[in-house]
Structure formats: structure tokens, C-alpha cells
Write a protein that holds these residues in place. Structure first.
Motif, PDB file in Angstrom:
ATOM      1  N   ARG A 171       0.944  -1.014  -0.052  1.00 43.76           N
ATOM      2  CA  ARG A 171       0.150  -0.407   0.023  1.00 43.76           C
ATOM      3  C   ARG A 171       1.321   1.666   0.045  1.00 43.76           C
ATOM      4  N   VAL A 172       0.403   2.433  -0.437  1.00 41.36           N
ATOM      5  CA  VAL A 172       0.631   3.495  -0.417  1.00 41.36           C
ATOM      6  C   VAL A 172       0.159   5.019   0.398  1.00 41.36           C
ATOM      7  N   PHE A 173       0.054   5.787   1.390  1.00 44.71           N
ATOM      8  CA  PHE A 173      -0.146   6.099   2.382  1.00 44.71           C
ATOM      9  C   PHE A 173       0.273   7.421   2.206  1.00 44.71           C
ATOM     10  N   ASP A 174      -0.301   8.238   2.140  1.00 44.47           N
ATOM     11  CA  ASP A 174      -0.466   9.417   2.506  1.00 44.47           C
ATOM     12  C   ASP A 174       0.477   9.885   3.505  1.00 44.47           C
ATOM     13  N   LYS A 175       1.649  11.147   3.392  1.00 43.10           N
ATOM     14  CA  LYS A 175       1.966  10.996   4.988  1.00 43.10           C
ATOM     15  C   LYS A 175       1.329  11.723   5.736  1.00 43.10           C
ATOM     16  N   ALA A 176       0.645  12.842   5.721  1.00 42.53           N
ATOM     17  CA  ALA A 176      -0.129  13.189   5.773  1.00 42.53           C
ATOM     18  C   ALA A 176      -1.839  12.541   6.313  1.00 42.53           C
ATOM     19  N   ARG A 177      -1.570  11.749   6.215  1.00 38.68           N
ATOM     20  CA  ARG A 177      -2.946  10.863   6.196  1.00 38.68           C
ATOM     21  C   ARG A 177      -2.674   9.448   6.469  1.00 38.68           C
ATOM     22  N   PHE A 178      -1.348   9.300   7.369  1.00 39.52           N
ATOM     23  CA  PHE A 178      -0.618   7.809   7.101  1.00 39.52           C
ATOM     24  C   PHE A 178      -1.188   7.212   8.731  1.00 39.52           C
ATOM     25  N   PRO A 179      -1.725   5.925   8.664  1.00 40.66           N
ATOM     26  CA  PRO A 179      -2.578   4.884   8.968  1.00 40.66           C
ATOM     27  C   PRO A 179      -1.802   4.192   9.862  1.00 40.66           C
ATOM     28  N   ASP A 180      -1.105   5.130  11.530  1.00 44.00           N
ATOM     29  CA  ASP A 180      -0.491   4.281  13.095  1.00 44.00           C
ATOM     30  C   ASP A 180      -0.547   2.880  13.443  1.00 44.00           C
ATOM     31  N   LYS A 181      -2.196   2.912  13.655  1.00 37.28           N
ATOM     32  CA  LYS A 181      -2.518   1.807  13.744  1.00 37.28           C
ATOM     33  C   LYS A 181      -1.992   1.134  12.916  1.00 37.28           C
ATOM     34  N   GLU A 182      -2.761   1.116  11.592  1.00 37.73           N
ATOM     35  CA  GLU A 182      -2.359  -0.262  10.919  1.00 37.73           C
ATOM     36  C   GLU A 182      -1.512  -0.961  10.632  1.00 37.73           C
TER      37      GLU A 182
END
Length: 254
Positions: free
Chosen positions: A204-215
Motif C-alpha cells: 500500500r501507498v499512504f499519504d504522509k499527512a494521513r498515515f494510518p499509524d494503527k494499521e
């Protein structure tokens, strides 16, 4: 008046010939009918045994008892139960292997991704002053960082590995990480000589501004490995806009 004398009847019209011809034709028809019936009788067992034979060849069994699925637990996926139905999954796939037992604690020594040609040494990393996950030194672009505060390779829980995508000198260890497809292996050799083998579930590619820490950082019951590098767009002022995360789970040890 002299009665007309009848001539002898041709042999083709004689009664004896007709009877003999009828007997011969009857015998021929009966013989052909038995042969056809016999062919059908031999064909049915061959068709019924076909799938069983194929399953036996796949399982690599040799003995007739294993091929027939006799005995407790015998026959594997190619056998049949007492009711004549095939045991195991009905979709033709092999039964899923049980998950490997987690390994005891031992630090990571090297990380390999064969499909990407990666074989890199591993160093331990921690958290910085802002409690952000550190990265390996920039002057060592081929080095992989393993989070010391998490599980070691093969332990239960979410293990974290981090590496650079590139540096000012060129591509780094995880330059092609985003191209890793599901199903490929990640092998992590431990300090005790054992190797934990993970299989990729997803990328997966996650935007750093909305990074899913829990996942990405959250705990897991089974042994998992999340491999992280940079991704997305790059600017000199802010760096990369996203992170590439590979999610994998332990499938074997050696």
C-alpha cells in the motif's frame, strides 16, 4: 395332358440356406452387441478412477491403500471417505498448511527479497526525540533498519523494517519496493542462524499527512513484518509525499 415338370429351385431360395443365413446373422448381431456392452462396462471405471489417479499423482503416493484413502488419515487430499465423497477442500486446492510456530527472540542480521534482488545487512533502529521511527544512516543507502522495540524476526507481533528509497548518490536498498507483488517472499536471517520467511500479503501507498499509524504500527497476534520506505511525489522542500508499506506474515522458518 402331361404335367409341367418343375425345375429345381435356386440354392439361394432353399429353406436350409435361409435358416443357416438367419442363424449366422443372429450370431453376428449378438457378438457385436456384447462387445459394445463390454466397452461401456470398461469405460465407466476408468472415468471414475481418473480424478483419483490424478490426485494420487499430485500427492506423490505410491501404495494402493494410500491411493484409495484407506485407514485413518490415509490418502491425503486424494482419498475418499466411507460415503464415497472426496475428503479435503471441494475446490481442488490442497489443504492449507498449519502456520509455523513463532521463533524465540533473536536480532535480525540480514534481509533478502529474492524477486527484487535485495540482500542487505540489517541494523537496529529506535525512535527519535519526537518519537518518530528512525531510519538507517543516509550515508549507508544499502542498509536496512529493524526496530529494536518490536518483535525480532519470526516472533509474534508486528515487526518493522525501514530502508531508504534513494539518496543524493542514487537508488537505495528499497528503490523497487513498491513493485513487490503479493505472494513473494521476504527472508530475514537472524543472529542465531535461523531464517524467518514471510510472504507478502499486500503493498500500500499512504499519504504522509494521513498515515494510518494503527494499521501499520498496531499489534498483531501472528508474526507479521511491515517494510516501509518513501514513495509518492518528491520535492526538495518537503521530501517524499507518501510512504510505501509492504504487509507480510510468517509462513515458514528454516
Amino acid at each position: 395332358m402331361v404335367p409341367r415338370r418343375r425345375g429345381r429351385r435356386p440354392w439361394r431360395l432353399r429353406r436350409a440356406y435361409r435358416l443357416a443365413r438367419t442363424a449366422v446373422l443372429t450370431a453376428v448381431l449378438v457378438t457385436v452387441g456384447m462387445r459394445c456392452e463390454g466397452h461401456r462396462d470398461h469405460g465407466a471405471p476408468q472415468r471414475a478412477a481418473g480424478p483419483r489417479a490424478a490426485a494420487t499423482a499430485t500427492a506423490g503416493t505410491e501404495g494402493p491403500q494410500e491411493a484409495e484413502g484407506d485407514g485413518p488419515g490415509g490418502g491425503g487430499s486424494g482419498g475418499a471417505g466411507a460415503d464415497g465423497e472426496r475428503s479435503g477442500p471441494r475446490d481442488g486446492t490442497a489443504p492449507a498448511a498449519p502456520p509455523p510456530r513463532p521463533l524465540p527472540r533473536s536480532p535480525a542480521a540480514s534481509l533478502r527479497i529474492p524477486s527484487l534482488g535485495i540482500d542487505a545487512p540489517v541494523t537496529g533502529i529506535g525512535l527519535d526525540a519526537d518519537r518518530q521511527l528512525q531510519t538507517p544512516p543516509v550515508d549507508k543507502p544499502k542498509l536496512v533498519g529493524w526496530y529494536r522495540g518490536g518483535p525480532t524476526p519470526g516472533e509474534s507481533g508486528t515487526a518493522l523494517a525501514v530502508g531508504h528509497r534513494d539518496t543524493r548518490t542514487g537508488p537505495a536498498v528499497f528503490a523497487a519496493l513498491g513493485q513487490l507483488p503479493p505472494g513473494r517472499r521476504i527472508e530475514v536471517r537472524r543472529a542465531d542462524g535461523r531464517t524467518a520467511v514471510y510472504t507478502v500479503d499486500k503493498v500500500r501507498v499512504f499519504d504522509k499527512a494521513r498515515f494510518p499509524d494503527k494499521e501499520v504500527y498496531g499489534p498483531a497476534r501472528r508474526p507479521e513484518l511491515h517494510v516501509i520506505t518513501c514513495g509518492g511525489l518528491y520535492t526538495r522542500r518537503t521530501g517524499y509525499s507518501s510512504n510505501v508499506v509492504v504487509f507480510a506474515h510468517l509462513t515458514s522458518t528454516k
